[in-house]
Design a protein around this motif. Sequence first.
Motif, short mmCIF file in Angstrom:
data_model
loop_
_atom_site.label_atom_id
_atom_site.label_comp_id
_atom_site.label_asym_id
_atom_site.label_seq_id
_atom_site.Cartn_x
_atom_site.Cartn_y
_atom_site.Cartn_z
N PHE A 105 -44.48 47.75 -25.64
CA PHE A 105 -44.70 49.17 -25.39
C PHE A 105 -43.48 50.01 -25.79
N HIS A 106 -43.76 51.27 -26.12
CA HIS A 106 -42.73 52.21 -26.57
C HIS A 106 -41.83 52.60 -25.39
N PRO A 107 -40.52 52.76 -25.62
CA PRO A 107 -39.63 53.13 -24.51
C PRO A 107 -39.93 54.49 -23.91
N ASP A 108 -40.60 55.39 -24.65
CA ASP A 108 -40.94 56.71 -24.10
C ASP A 108 -42.37 56.77 -23.59
N SER A 109 -42.96 55.62 -23.33
CA SER A 109 -44.21 55.54 -22.57
C SER A 109 -43.82 55.22 -21.13
N ARG A 113 -45.65 51.88 -15.47
CA ARG A 113 -44.93 50.75 -16.05
C ARG A 113 -43.78 50.34 -15.13
N PRO A 114 -43.50 49.05 -15.05
CA PRO A 114 -42.40 48.59 -14.19
C PRO A 114 -41.07 49.21 -14.62
N GLY A 115 -40.33 49.71 -13.64
CA GLY A 115 -39.02 50.28 -13.92
C GLY A 115 -39.03 51.66 -14.52
N LYS A 116 -40.20 52.29 -14.66
CA LYS A 116 -40.28 53.65 -15.19
C LYS A 116 -41.06 54.53 -14.22
N SER A 117 -40.82 55.82 -14.30
CA SER A 117 -41.47 56.74 -13.36
C SER A 117 -41.77 58.07 -14.03
N ALA A 118 -42.56 58.87 -13.34
CA ALA A 118 -42.86 60.21 -13.84
C ALA A 118 -41.59 61.06 -13.90
N ASN A 203 -52.71 52.39 -21.37
CA ASN A 203 -51.44 52.30 -22.09
C ASN A 203 -51.59 51.47 -23.37
N LEU A 204 -52.34 50.39 -23.28
CA LEU A 204 -52.54 49.55 -24.46
C LEU A 204 -53.28 50.31 -25.55
N PHE A 205 -54.33 51.03 -25.17
CA PHE A 205 -55.09 51.79 -26.16
C PHE A 205 -54.21 52.83 -26.84
N LEU A 206 -53.48 53.61 -26.04
CA LEU A 206 -52.66 54.68 -26.61
C LEU A 206 -51.40 54.14 -27.29
N HIS A 207 -51.02 52.92 -26.98
CA HIS A 207 -49.92 52.29 -27.71
C HIS A 207 -50.25 52.22 -29.19
N TYR A 208 -51.49 51.86 -29.49
CA TYR A 208 -51.90 51.78 -30.90
C TYR A 208 -52.40 53.13 -31.43
N ALA A 209 -53.13 53.87 -30.60
CA ALA A 209 -53.70 55.13 -31.07
C ALA A 209 -52.63 56.20 -31.28
N MET A 210 -51.55 56.15 -30.47
CA MET A 210 -50.57 57.23 -30.52
C MET A 210 -49.15 56.72 -30.78
N ASP A 211 -48.63 55.84 -29.92
CA ASP A 211 -47.21 55.50 -29.95
C ASP A 211 -46.79 54.84 -31.27
N HIS A 218 -44.34 59.69 -37.88
CA HIS A 218 -43.52 60.83 -37.46
C HIS A 218 -42.31 60.34 -36.66
N PRO A 219 -41.48 59.50 -37.27
CA PRO A 219 -40.35 58.93 -36.51
C PRO A 219 -39.31 59.95 -36.07
N ASP A 220 -39.33 61.15 -36.66
CA ASP A 220 -38.34 62.17 -36.32
C ASP A 220 -38.82 63.10 -35.21
N ILE A 221 -40.01 62.89 -34.71
CA ILE A 221 -40.54 63.73 -33.63
C ILE A 221 -40.55 62.91 -32.34
N PRO A 222 -39.60 63.14 -31.43
CA PRO A 222 -39.59 62.39 -30.17
C PRO A 222 -40.68 62.90 -29.23
N PHE A 223 -41.04 62.07 -28.28
CA PHE A 223 -42.10 62.44 -27.35
C PHE A 223 -41.91 61.71 -26.03
N GLU A 224 -42.61 62.19 -25.00
CA GLU A 224 -42.73 61.51 -23.72
C GLU A 224 -44.22 61.41 -23.41
N ARG A 225 -44.65 60.21 -23.05
CA ARG A 225 -46.06 60.02 -22.70
C ARG A 225 -46.16 59.36 -21.35
N TYR A 226 -46.99 59.93 -20.49
CA TYR A 226 -47.30 59.33 -19.19
C TYR A 226 -48.81 59.17 -19.13
#
Length: 420
Positions: A105-109, A113-118, A203-211, A218-226
């Motif tokens: 999974f992407h670090p900005d998802s 996820r364990p160890g991550k929060s809103a 998360n798995l679906f959007l990992h492939y559909a988006m992340d 678009h590697p130069d466009i950062p994002f945050e996804r929850y």
Amino acid sequence: MGINTKSFVVSKGLVWQAWQRVKAKGGGPGIDQVTLAQYAADEKNRLYKLWNRMASGSYFPPPVRRVDIPKGKGQTRPLGIPTVEDRIAQQVVKMVLEPQLEPHFHPDSYGYRPGKSAIDAVARARQRCWAYDWVVDVDIQGFFDTLDHERLLKAVRHHTQHRWVWLYIERWLTAPVYHPDGRLEERHQGTPQGGVISPLLANLFLHYAMDRWMVKTHPDIPFERYADDAVFHCRSREEAEHFLVALRQRMTECGLVLHPTKTRIVYCKDSNRPCNDHPTISFDFLGYTFKPRKVINPRKQVFTGFTPAMSGKSLKRIFEDVHGMRLQGRSATTVQDIAALLNPKVRGWINYFGHFGRSQVHKLANWLDFVLLRWARNKYKRLGRSNRKSRRFLNQLRAQHPYLFVHWYGIRIDCMRRAV
């Protein structure tokens, strides 16, 4: 040594651990109306039968009980409530599948996820809004209801070789929904919000559909996804407009639709950015509103910063929650009982919304004191309708019991401090 006659290798210990997690999390009954307490009363027998069915491939999930949760303006959000036993089965699969997916999974998802929060996601978005002038605020219309089963199952099979995991995920995806009117609805797309396994599958679906698509195109466009809530950071309005066109097309390819009005391009206006006539200068993300606000830096200088604080929608939901307790009518209730009712909720609100934009939390604290004043006037008739008497009563109560209510000590507030 005994011979394993089961179709699948499912550990009894794993089923037991899953039950402990489900029990600790709590929650209501599903379509069978079996509560956690009822399940626990015969847990050994029930868990053995569940393991036996899962290991033999004969476990079939029951229909999911649908509950509509109000979300404001007369709208509702559908939740699917599985039975206690089905939550245990889902937890078993999650405990097997999640460690296999996490490294990919992407670090900005950030969602579920364990160890991550809103709050991690909000903090990261805050930093990037300082560095990037523009945001594309994205809302996927009915994501959990429209998720494509075929694409999702293909991703599941790619990441695990456990055939029983494939089998049960497919059965959960197609389990019917039981509506309050008794109607059974067959499901051919989507995964119900409320299930233990649903956030991981989302998360798995959007990992492939988006992340992964973002990393490739678009590697130069950062994002945050929850989960399905995401914001993207762009350097210019033109870049944001071109990116939004590409994102809409990508979502269409994946069977998803961006909400036509809730998906917006936002200008992150502050003191360091030139004037711009763009009409949208705020967006909501995970209960916070990002917008231009007056800020004081460490040198006591006042400037405009683009920062988050508790959104008006969040504050309104809190007001509605407290009104639902009907504290004003509890004149026979002791102040200690009122504290016991309020404190768990208030503690959660302060812990979440106290990270950024504390002025909104102060506003909440002031309002909670006003609620207590109204309760005190109903309970102690000697206070009458006098603001002076009721404020003096509350000040004295706080002086004698400063830790009675969380909002009295959980944040620094100036409300009601002046003796009257």
